[in-house]
Design a protein around this motif. Structure first.
Motif, mmCIF file in Angstrom:
data_model
loop_
_atom_site.group_PDB
_atom_site.id
_atom_site.type_symbol
_atom_site.label_atom_id
_atom_site.label_comp_id
_atom_site.label_asym_id
_atom_site.label_seq_id
_atom_site.Cartn_x
_atom_site.Cartn_y
_atom_site.Cartn_z
ATOM 1 N N ARG A 29 0.849 -1.183 0.000
ATOM 2 C CA ARG A 29 0.000 0.000 0.000
ATOM 3 C C ARG A 29 0.887 1.236 0.000
ATOM 4 N NH1 ARG A 29 -5.350 0.472 0.113
ATOM 5 N NH2 ARG A 29 -5.903 2.624 0.417
ATOM 6 N N PRO A 39 -3.667 6.461 11.350
ATOM 7 C CA PRO A 39 -4.668 6.072 12.340
ATOM 8 C C PRO A 39 -5.247 4.685 12.076
ATOM 9 C CG PRO A 39 -5.023 8.340 11.689
ATOM 10 C CD PRO A 39 -3.931 7.802 10.799
ATOM 11 N N LEU A 45 -7.041 -1.495 11.834
ATOM 12 C CA LEU A 45 -8.095 -1.705 10.846
ATOM 13 C C LEU A 45 -7.454 -2.077 9.522
ATOM 14 C CD1 LEU A 45 -10.386 1.298 11.734
ATOM 15 C CD2 LEU A 45 -11.075 -1.091 11.766
ATOM 16 N N GLU A 158 -12.504 3.965 -2.239
ATOM 17 C CA GLU A 158 -12.232 3.112 -3.396
ATOM 18 C C GLU A 158 -11.901 3.951 -4.633
ATOM 19 O OE1 GLU A 158 -11.923 -0.087 -3.446
ATOM 20 O OE2 GLU A 158 -12.742 -0.658 -1.501
ATOM 21 N N GLU B 41 -3.167 7.940 20.138
ATOM 22 C CA GLU B 41 -2.438 7.171 19.119
ATOM 23 C C GLU B 41 -3.162 7.107 17.774
ATOM 24 O OE1 GLU B 41 0.045 3.830 20.189
ATOM 25 O OE2 GLU B 41 -0.566 4.054 22.278
ATOM 26 N N HIS B 42 -4.051 8.043 17.496
ATOM 27 C CA HIS B 42 -4.515 8.140 16.114
ATOM 28 C C HIS B 42 -4.656 9.581 15.628
ATOM 29 C CE1 HIS B 42 -8.275 7.541 18.430
ATOM 30 N NE2 HIS B 42 -8.861 8.273 17.521
ATOM 31 N N LYS B 260 -13.117 -6.235 1.341
ATOM 32 C CA LYS B 260 -12.123 -5.173 1.165
ATOM 33 C C LYS B 260 -12.854 -3.849 1.179
ATOM 34 C CE LYS B 260 -8.723 -3.295 -2.028
ATOM 35 N NZ LYS B 260 -9.402 -1.980 -2.022
ATOM 36 N N PHE B 261 -12.385 -2.965 2.029
ATOM 37 C CA PHE B 261 -13.034 -1.665 2.185
ATOM 38 C C PHE B 261 -11.918 -0.644 2.263
ATOM 39 C CE2 PHE B 261 -15.501 1.173 5.309
ATOM 40 C CZ PHE B 261 -16.093 1.870 4.285
ATOM 41 N N PRO B 263 -8.442 0.651 2.608
ATOM 42 C CA PRO B 263 -7.260 0.000 3.168
ATOM 43 C C PRO B 263 -7.613 -1.129 4.146
ATOM 44 C CG PRO B 263 -7.552 2.184 4.123
ATOM 45 C CD PRO B 263 -8.658 1.989 3.141
ATOM 46 N N VAL B 264 -8.888 -1.267 4.469
ATOM 47 C CA VAL B 264 -9.306 -2.269 5.442
ATOM 48 C C VAL B 264 -9.600 -3.576 4.726
ATOM 49 C CG1 VAL B 264 -11.007 -2.860 7.205
ATOM 50 C CG2 VAL B 264 -10.338 -0.469 6.869
ATOM 51 N N ARG B 265 -8.997 -4.666 5.222
ATOM 52 C CA ARG B 265 -9.311 -5.989 4.667
ATOM 53 C C ARG B 265 -9.724 -6.891 5.810
ATOM 54 N NH1 ARG B 265 -4.731 -6.351 0.638
ATOM 55 N NH2 ARG B 265 -5.310 -4.649 -0.738
ATOM 56 N N LEU B 293 -8.352 -11.033 11.973
ATOM 57 C CA LEU B 293 -7.413 -9.962 11.651
ATOM 58 C C LEU B 293 -7.835 -8.653 12.323
ATOM 59 C CD1 LEU B 293 -4.903 -10.274 9.903
ATOM 60 C CD2 LEU B 293 -6.157 -9.266 8.014
ATOM 61 N N THR B 294 -9.096 -8.314 12.208
ATOM 62 C CA THR B 294 -9.553 -7.052 12.795
ATOM 63 C C THR B 294 -10.376 -7.280 14.060
ATOM 64 O OG1 THR B 294 -11.559 -7.028 11.450
ATOM 65 C CG2 THR B 294 -9.643 -5.888 10.555
ATOM 66 N N ARG B 326 -13.859 -4.421 16.382
ATOM 67 C CA ARG B 326 -13.096 -3.250 15.972
ATOM 68 C C ARG B 326 -13.711 -2.507 14.786
ATOM 69 N NH1 ARG B 326 -7.445 -5.149 15.399
ATOM 70 N NH2 ARG B 326 -7.826 -6.036 17.446
ATOM 71 N N LEU B 327 -14.163 -3.275 13.793
ATOM 72 C CA LEU B 327 -14.742 -2.598 12.627
ATOM 73 C C LEU B 327 -15.988 -1.824 13.021
ATOM 74 C CD1 LEU B 327 -14.527 -5.015 9.565
ATOM 75 C CD2 LEU B 327 -13.488 -2.781 9.808
ATOM 76 N N PHE B 330 -15.083 1.377 14.786
ATOM 77 C CA PHE B 330 -14.530 2.401 13.906
ATOM 78 C C PHE B 330 -15.544 3.538 13.934
ATOM 79 C CE2 PHE B 330 -13.597 3.389 9.198
ATOM 80 C CZ PHE B 330 -12.608 4.271 9.548
ATOM 81 N N ARG B 332 -16.983 5.541 12.579
ATOM 82 C CA ARG B 332 -17.687 6.054 11.416
ATOM 83 C C ARG B 332 -18.772 5.057 11.068
ATOM 84 N NH1 ARG B 332 -13.702 8.648 8.514
ATOM 85 N NH2 ARG B 332 -15.364 9.485 7.234
ATOM 86 N N ALA B 334 -21.732 5.041 10.059
ATOM 87 C CA ALA B 334 -22.520 5.124 8.838
ATOM 88 C C ALA B 334 -21.770 4.551 7.648
ATOM 89 C CB ALA B 334 -22.911 6.575 8.572
ATOM 90 N N LEU B 335 -20.423 4.677 7.676
ATOM 91 C CA LEU B 335 -19.636 4.128 6.577
ATOM 92 C C LEU B 335 -19.756 2.612 6.543
ATOM 93 C CD1 LEU B 335 -16.345 6.195 6.679
ATOM 94 C CD2 LEU B 335 -18.101 6.245 4.927
#
Lengths: 277, 383
Positions: A29, A39, A45, A158, B41-42, B260-261, B263-265, B293-294, B326-327, B330, B332, B334-335
């Motif tokens: 990436r 982040p 994530l 995307e 840390e973000h 896949k979303f 950078p998130v897999r 993974l997540t 975790r997802l 996140f 967000r 609504a995403l």
């Protein structure tokens, strides 16, 4: 939290970066300033196998005036734009937008190209650059192609880039002196991710009336010809603003929550009013 | 490990770091400069803000390897800095710190405000400080302290950061590097998990919080469509990224769902069971999955009902799903919802193709905006 382990390479050329991105066994990436990806890495994530840092590639830091506007390299930062360190063809619009992104400490590392390619729907550039008519230069290390900024995002996060392709930079056309610009975003706190945003460019001399709605939980809604939203009679653009047409547009994008509709409607109206101020 | 060297508080500092080492960790754990604090840390709280090439930057979302050759100044490096000395005095006078946790980041940001924005008023100072959170909510004192220094300095020329364009800390890269060896972070290396038992309804997964419904008109007789729905493996392939094998002796399907979303897999180890009521031509698929993974769990329930409409068929589909972990956290929400909506739209789109005899389309309809049109048909409701 700490990120999951990854490999890291600082690419010396576009060719090198593109070759790494094309390799199927690396789960690579791109990273530029890393202010959006960082982040996600720290929250685990995103867990890529390899980060390809492109901030050392010299041509990505280009910033020059062209015959019809300016060309900005993908790794120019928001702070560079905010500080007027790069040429401008928009009468200060870019600098004002850049200054409203996140926080200064983030703007010092976050880049134009990174923000676009990351494709966060609440990002400022994915909403602003299509409205200004920016054309992206996409490079895969072997050839380049041009892509209107509004065609980059197919959906949230995307970008329409093939494996190995990256954004090398963007051309921004010069606005005519009579061009009117309106931009408004609603954040609960300065610097936070926007909950709604809208950009309006009205440039009668060049026969342009563009509107982009951003922060939609989906790719920005870029209208290259927004005249349908201004169907009412009146001399000023803000008088001609047609709320019903905006509601229909929001419905067509799947936004049917009344609160969200109201927020996007008001934010667009404020952007239009600013364009008329 | 990568060998890097930075100019730290005026001295050369060398270290071997792994690529995932944050700049803040390098400063705190390797250089033992613990004045730089780590909060969120973000990149939100500002506690870790340091000067990189003379400009403030977040040390938590800046990786140490990306700063090779950079100039870094921490709060400890400001001991002999005249501007910082004025600010420290003003912070004392204006009671601009309580517990002190945010103070190092506040001082770095304050120094930048004073240097870059001569004559800034209180509103501008407040705005510029928006990226530094104080858990004692002691903002008023901080703003007054910065204002005091700004006023004392009066009309001076702003000090702008370095001449170089691009992210602070980054340096031009002169030579090509050896390509890396792949490291194993792909889902294939994740240990096999025991199959999740599936009851007739999700029991121990997150409760379904979202529902969407859709109707399809299919130009085929209802019995032919019903027969197609009996082929549950073919049905599961309508979901992009799903790989399910044939049902086991208990009628449970096991497989994976790759998502896949950006950078998130995620790769959900999933199991599902189909139950049918042939007399009513109704059925449901109940499944749940876990992504190691997540650290995310999902439960989903797809109910379908077939109705004859003259010689054709109407298929009513209702999807309910719940996410946890975790997802889902996140911030967000609504995403994630919109993403699930898209998966559902893709499923419906591929189902139409399946019923028309076409193979599933791996490229999401999102690619051509079709899914936005599909969404018009979806009704969203929170249950």
């Amino acid at each position: 939290m700490k990120p999951a382990p990854f490999e890291y390479v600082r690419a010396a050329s576009l060719d090198e970066a593109a070759a790494l991105l094309r390799r199927g066994d690396l789960d690579a990436r791109l990273i530029a300033g890393g202010q959006s990806l960082g982040p996600m890495l720290n929250l685990r994530l995103a867990q890529p196998g390899l980060l390809v840092d492109i901030t050392g590639v010299p041509e990505l830091l280009a910033a020059e005036r062209t015959a019809d506007g300016v060309y900005l390299g993908a790794c120019v930062t928001h702070a560079n734009v905010e500080d007027g360190r790069v040429p401008d063809a928009t009468g200060g619009i870019l600098a004002r937008v850049a200054g409203g992104i996140a926080y200064r400490a983030v703007r010092n590392r976050g880049t134009l190209g990174g923000s676009l390619a990351h494709g966060d729907p609440a990002g400022d550039w994915p909403c602003v650059l299509p409205t200004l008519g920016a054309v992206l230069q996409i490079d895969d290390g072997r050839s380049t192609r041009e892509l209107p900024a509004g065609a980059l995002l197919r959906a949230a996060f995307e970008p329409a880039l093939a494996p190995g392709e990256l954004i090398a930079g963007m051309r921004l056309p010069t606005l005519s002196p009579a061009a009117r610009w309106g931009y408004y975003k609603h954040c609960r706190k300065p610097g936070e991710l926007a909950e709604a945003m809208a950009a309006v460019l009205w440039d009668p001399e060049r026969d342009i009336l563009r509107v982009t709605l951003g922060a939609l939980d989906d790719a920005p809604c870029a209208l290259d010809d927004a005249s349908a939203l201004f169907g009412r009679s009146g001399s000023r653009l803000s008088d001609r603003f047609d709320s019903d047409a905006v509601d229909a547009l929001l419905q067509s994008r799947g936004i049917d929550d009344p609160i969200a509709q109201q927020m996007h409607r008001v934010v667009l109206r404020r952007a239009v009013e600013r364009a008329c101020a | 490990m990568t060998a890097i060297a930075i100019n730290l508080n005026g001295r050369r500092f060398e270290a071997d770091v792994s690529p995932r080492t944050q700049l803040a960790e390098l400063l705190r754990d390797k250089a033992l400069l613990t004045g730089t604090h780590l909060g969120c840390e973000h990149g939100i709280c500002g506690a870790c803000t340091v000067l990189v090439d003379g400009a403030p930057a977040r040390a938590c979302i800046t990786y140490a390897v990306a700063c090779d050759g950079a100039d870094v100044v921490t709060v400890e490096g400001l001991d002999d800095d005249p501007l910082a000395a004025e600010l420290r005095a003003a912070f004392r006078e204006q009671h601009a710190l309580q517990c002190g946790f945010c103070t190092p980041g506040m001082l770095i940001t304050a120094r930048d405000i004073v240097a870059r924005l001569p004559g800034a008023d209180s509103d501008r100072i407040r705005l510029e400080l928006a990226g530094n959170l104080c858990r004692c909510t002691g903002y008023l004192g901080v703003i007054q302290a910065v204002k005091q220094v700004v006023d004392a300095r009066g009309e001076v020329a702003p000090l702008l950061p370095a001449e170089r364009l691009g992210p602070v800390g980054a340096r031009p890269c002169a030579q090509a590097v050896a390509p890396p060896t792949p490291i194993a972070t792909t889902p294939e290396t994740v240990a096999k998990v025991a199959p999740v038992p599936v009851a007739s309804a999700p029991t121990d997964g997150p409760a379904p919080q979202h529902a969407l419904a859709r109707s399809l008109a299919v130009t085929a007789p209802v019995d032919a469509v019903w027969a197609q729905f009996a082929d549950v493996v073919a049905l599961s392939r309508c979901l992009p990224g799903a790989e399910f094998g044939a049902p086991d002796a208990q009628g449970v399907l096991h497989g994976r769902l790759h998502v896949k979303f950006g950078p998130v897999r995620a790769a959900f180890e999933a199991s599902a069971r189909q139950t049918t009521e042939p007399a009513e031509r109704r059925g449901r698929l109940v499944g749940q999955g876990r992504d190691r993974l997540t650290g995310t769990r999902v439960t989903a329930e797809i109910a379908y009902a077939l109705h004859a409409a003259d010689a054709d068929t109407r298929v009513d589909i209702e999807v309910r799903y719940g996410l946890s972990g975790r997802l889902a956290q996140f911030a967000r929400g609504a995403l994630a919802e919109r993403f699930a909506d898209r998966l559902t739209a893709d499923f419906a789109y591929n189902l139409e193709r399946l019923l028309a005899g076409a193979p599933p389309d791996a490229t999401a309809p999102a690619a051509d905006g079709l899914w936005a049109r599909l969404l018009k048909w979806l009704r969203l409701s929170n249950t």
